[in-house]
Write a protein that holds these residues in place. Structure first.
Motif, PDB file in Angstrom:
ATOM      1  N   LEU A   1       0.806  -1.229   0.000  1.00  0.00           N
ATOM      2  CA  LEU A   1       0.000   0.000   0.000  1.00  0.00           C
ATOM      3  C   LEU A   1       0.836   1.274   0.000  1.00  0.00           C
ATOM      4  CD1 LEU A   1      -2.636  -1.155   2.615  1.00  0.00           C
ATOM      5  CD2 LEU A   1      -3.066  -0.699   0.193  1.00  0.00           C
ATOM      6  N   GLY A   2       2.140   1.134   0.236  1.00  0.00           N
ATOM      7  CA  GLY A   2       2.991   2.311   0.293  1.00  0.00           C
ATOM      8  C   GLY A   2       2.829   3.112   1.572  1.00  0.00           C
ATOM      9  N   VAL A   3       2.518   2.419   2.672  1.00  0.00           N
ATOM     10  CA  VAL A   3       2.395   3.057   3.979  1.00  0.00           C
ATOM     11  C   VAL A   3       3.291   2.317   4.964  1.00  0.00           C
ATOM     12  CG1 VAL A   3       0.021   3.836   3.544  1.00  0.00           C
ATOM     13  CG2 VAL A   3       0.402   1.654   4.696  1.00  0.00           C
ATOM     14  N   THR A   4       3.340   2.779   6.197  1.00  0.00           N
ATOM     15  CA  THR A   4       4.164   2.110   7.196  1.00  0.00           C
ATOM     16  C   THR A   4       3.382   0.987   7.874  1.00  0.00           C
ATOM     17  OG1 THR A   4       3.489   3.568   9.006  1.00  0.00           O
ATOM     18  CG2 THR A   4       5.407   4.257   7.683  1.00  0.00           C
ATOM     19  N   ARG A   5       4.118   0.082   8.494  1.00  0.00           N
ATOM     20  CA  ARG A   5       3.490  -0.989   9.268  1.00  0.00           C
ATOM     21  C   ARG A   5       2.684  -0.392  10.416  1.00  0.00           C
ATOM     22  NH1 ARG A   5       3.617  -2.969  13.802  1.00  0.00           N
ATOM     23  NH2 ARG A   5       5.456  -1.801  14.430  1.00  0.00           N
ATOM     24  N   GLN A   6       3.171   0.706  10.963  1.00  0.00           N
ATOM     25  CA  GLN A   6       2.462   1.373  12.060  1.00  0.00           C
ATOM     26  C   GLN A   6       1.096   1.882  11.603  1.00  0.00           C
ATOM     27  OE1 GLN A   6       5.665   1.777  11.265  1.00  0.00           O
ATOM     28  NE2 GLN A   6       6.879   1.524  13.118  1.00  0.00           N
ATOM     29  N   THR A   7       0.995   2.312  10.353  1.00  0.00           N
ATOM     30  CA  THR A   7      -0.288   2.764   9.818  1.00  0.00           C
ATOM     31  C   THR A   7      -1.267   1.607   9.762  1.00  0.00           C
ATOM     32  OG1 THR A   7       0.742   4.526   8.529  1.00  0.00           O
ATOM     33  CG2 THR A   7      -1.449   3.783   7.809  1.00  0.00           C
ATOM     34  N   ILE A   8      -0.810   0.453   9.292  1.00  0.00           N
ATOM     35  CA  ILE A   8      -1.672  -0.738   9.242  1.00  0.00           C
ATOM     36  C   ILE A   8      -2.109  -1.116  10.648  1.00  0.00           C
ATOM     37  CG2 ILE A   8      -1.825  -3.181   8.593  1.00  0.00           C
ATOM     38  CD1 ILE A   8      -1.716  -1.154   6.219  1.00  0.00           C
ATOM     39  N   ASN A   9      -1.171  -1.085  11.589  1.00  0.00           N
ATOM     40  CA  ASN A   9      -1.499  -1.408  12.974  1.00  0.00           C
ATOM     41  C   ASN A   9      -2.543  -0.448  13.528  1.00  0.00           C
ATOM     42  OD1 ASN A   9      -0.846  -0.989  16.085  1.00  0.00           O
ATOM     43  ND2 ASN A   9      -0.281  -3.070  15.497  1.00  0.00           N
ATOM     44  N   ALA A  10      -2.388   0.839  13.261  1.00  0.00           N
ATOM     45  CA  ALA A  10      -3.341   1.838  13.756  1.00  0.00           C
ATOM     46  C   ALA A  10      -4.727   1.638  13.139  1.00  0.00           C
ATOM     47  CB  ALA A  10      -2.825   3.249  13.456  1.00  0.00           C
ATOM     48  N   ILE A  11      -4.783   1.310  11.856  1.00  0.00           N
ATOM     49  CA  ILE A  11      -6.074   1.061  11.208  1.00  0.00           C
ATOM     50  C   ILE A  11      -6.731  -0.168  11.829  1.00  0.00           C
ATOM     51  CG2 ILE A  11      -7.218   0.406   9.049  1.00  0.00           C
ATOM     52  CD1 ILE A  11      -5.009   2.040   7.584  1.00  0.00           C
ATOM     53  N   GLU A  12      -5.968  -1.245  11.975  1.00  0.00           N
ATOM     54  CA  GLU A  12      -6.529  -2.481  12.542  1.00  0.00           C
ATOM     55  C   GLU A  12      -7.034  -2.292  13.964  1.00  0.00           C
ATOM     56  OE1 GLU A  12      -4.048  -5.894  10.083  1.00  0.00           O
ATOM     57  OE2 GLU A  12      -3.601  -5.609  12.201  1.00  0.00           O
ATOM     58  N   ASN A  13      -6.415  -1.393  14.702  1.00  0.00           N
ATOM     59  CA  ASN A  13      -6.796  -1.153  16.097  1.00  0.00           C
ATOM     60  C   ASN A  13      -7.752   0.025  16.264  1.00  0.00           C
ATOM     61  OD1 ASN A  13      -5.340  -3.235  17.631  1.00  0.00           O
ATOM     62  ND2 ASN A  13      -3.553  -2.302  16.656  1.00  0.00           N
ATOM     63  N   ASP A  14      -8.391   0.422  15.161  1.00  0.00           N
ATOM     64  CA  ASP A  14      -9.395   1.493  15.179  1.00  0.00           C
ATOM     65  C   ASP A  14      -8.869   2.815  15.733  1.00  0.00           C
ATOM     66  OD1 ASP A  14     -11.301  -0.339  14.173  1.00  0.00           O
ATOM     67  OD2 ASP A  14     -11.775  -1.019  16.198  1.00  0.00           O
ATOM     68  N   LYS A  15      -7.578   3.082  15.514  1.00  0.00           N
ATOM     69  CA  LYS A  15      -6.987   4.337  15.972  1.00  0.00           C
ATOM     70  C   LYS A  15      -6.789   5.310  14.824  1.00  0.00           C
ATOM     71  CE  LYS A  15      -4.919   2.188  19.874  1.00  0.00           C
ATOM     72  NZ  LYS A  15      -4.002   2.213  20.911  1.00  0.00           N
ATOM     73  N   TYR A  16      -7.039   4.840  13.604  1.00  0.00           N
ATOM     74  CA  TYR A  16      -6.856   5.687  12.423  1.00  0.00           C
ATOM     75  C   TYR A  16      -7.828   5.226  11.353  1.00  0.00           C
ATOM     76  CZ  TYR A  16      -4.609   7.536   8.199  1.00  0.00           C
ATOM     77  OH  TYR A  16      -4.362   8.168   7.020  1.00  0.00           O
ATOM     78  N   ASP A  17      -8.588   6.165  10.811  1.00  0.00           N
ATOM     79  CA  ASP A  17      -9.481   5.860   9.694  1.00  0.00           C
ATOM     80  C   ASP A  17      -8.748   6.208   8.402  1.00  0.00           C
ATOM     81  OD1 ASP A  17     -11.578   5.040  11.319  1.00  0.00           O
ATOM     82  OD2 ASP A  17     -12.455   7.038  11.415  1.00  0.00           O
ATOM     83  N   PRO A  18      -8.584   5.237   7.524  1.00  0.00           N
ATOM     84  CA  PRO A  18      -7.849   5.495   6.288  1.00  0.00           C
ATOM     85  C   PRO A  18      -8.622   6.426   5.352  1.00  0.00           C
ATOM     86  CG  PRO A  18      -8.870   3.354   6.171  1.00  0.00           C
ATOM     87  CD  PRO A  18      -9.109   3.875   7.566  1.00  0.00           C
ATOM     88  N   THR A  19      -7.893   7.018   4.437  1.00  0.00           N
ATOM     89  CA  THR A  19      -8.536   7.829   3.404  1.00  0.00           C
ATOM     90  C   THR A  19      -9.375   6.900   2.540  1.00  0.00           C
ATOM     91  OG1 THR A  19      -6.744   7.510   1.821  1.00  0.00           O
ATOM     92  CG2 THR A  19      -6.572   9.422   3.315  1.00  0.00           C
ATOM     93  N   LEU A  20     -10.262   7.471   1.775  1.00  0.00           N
ATOM     94  CA  LEU A  20     -11.099   6.674   0.885  1.00  0.00           C
ATOM     95  C   LEU A  20     -10.237   5.914  -0.120  1.00  0.00           C
ATOM     96  CD1 LEU A  20     -13.956   5.869   0.173  1.00  0.00           C
ATOM     97  CD2 LEU A  20     -14.106   7.905  -1.269  1.00  0.00           C
ATOM     98  N   LEU A  21      -9.216   6.567  -0.660  1.00  0.00           N
ATOM     99  CA  LEU A  21      -8.325   5.915  -1.616  1.00  0.00           C
ATOM    100  C   LEU A  21      -7.615   4.727  -0.974  1.00  0.00           C
ATOM    101  CD1 LEU A  21      -6.978   5.746  -4.374  1.00  0.00           C
ATOM    102  CD2 LEU A  21      -5.298   7.429  -3.561  1.00  0.00           C
ATOM    103  N   LEU A  22      -7.114   4.895   0.235  1.00  0.00           N
ATOM    104  CA  LEU A  22      -6.439   3.803   0.928  1.00  0.00           C
ATOM    105  C   LEU A  22      -7.420   2.674   1.238  1.00  0.00           C
ATOM    106  CD1 LEU A  22      -3.839   2.689   2.079  1.00  0.00           C
ATOM    107  CD2 LEU A  22      -4.282   3.979   4.179  1.00  0.00           C
ATOM    108  N   ALA A  23      -8.644   3.001   1.591  1.00  0.00           N
ATOM    109  CA  ALA A  23      -9.662   1.977   1.858  1.00  0.00           C
ATOM    110  C   ALA A  23      -9.926   1.145   0.606  1.00  0.00           C
ATOM    111  CB  ALA A  23     -10.953   2.633   2.351  1.00  0.00           C
ATOM    112  N   PHE A  24     -10.013   1.799  -0.546  1.00  0.00           N
ATOM    113  CA  PHE A  24     -10.228   1.062  -1.794  1.00  0.00           C
ATOM    114  C   PHE A  24      -9.026   0.201  -2.141  1.00  0.00           C
ATOM    115  CE2 PHE A  24     -13.814   3.934  -2.646  1.00  0.00           C
ATOM    116  CZ  PHE A  24     -14.738   3.009  -3.116  1.00  0.00           C
ATOM    117  N   LYS A  25      -7.826   0.707  -1.886  1.00  0.00           N
ATOM    118  CA  LYS A  25      -6.618  -0.089  -2.144  1.00  0.00           C
ATOM    119  C   LYS A  25      -6.585  -1.312  -1.235  1.00  0.00           C
ATOM    120  CE  LYS A  25      -3.518   3.556  -3.819  1.00  0.00           C
ATOM    121  NZ  LYS A  25      -2.273   4.303  -3.507  1.00  0.00           N
ATOM    122  N   LEU A  26      -6.928  -1.121   0.029  1.00  0.00           N
ATOM    123  CA  LEU A  26      -6.994  -2.245   0.976  1.00  0.00           C
ATOM    124  C   LEU A  26      -7.982  -3.303   0.490  1.00  0.00           C
ATOM    125  CD1 LEU A  26      -7.037  -0.473   4.442  1.00  0.00           C
ATOM    126  CD2 LEU A  26      -5.561  -2.391   3.842  1.00  0.00           C
TER     127      LEU A  26
END
Length: 68
Positions: free
Chosen positions: A23-48
């Motif tokens: 996705l071109g992001v950090t592992r910490q970003t993935i961890n934050a998304i998985e733990n409901d601490k960060y809502d990804p952008t719409l583009l990142l959500a579609f890429k996921l």
């Protein structure tokens, strides 16, 4: 916003680092998304969704209190 990313990621046998690299992001970003601490952008959500072979609707469940 709750999500099912961790479960789907593990089903596909991806590590957080693998998903982050794809996705071109950090592992910490993935961890934050998985733990409901960060809502990804719409583009990142579609890429996921694309990488995990699912839809954005299947990945994320909005908080019902904000939908009222």
């Amino acid at each position: 916003m709750k999500n099912n990313i961790r479960e789907l990621r593990k089903e596909k046998k991806y590590r957080q680092e693998d998903l982050a690299t794809a996705l071109g992001v950090t592992r910490q970003t993935i961890n934050a998304i998985e733990n409901d601490k960060y809502d990804p952008t719409l583009l990142l959500a579609f890429k996921l969704a694309n990488i995990l072979k699912t839809t954005v609707d299947e990945l994320f469940e909005p908080d019902p209190t904000i939908l009222k």
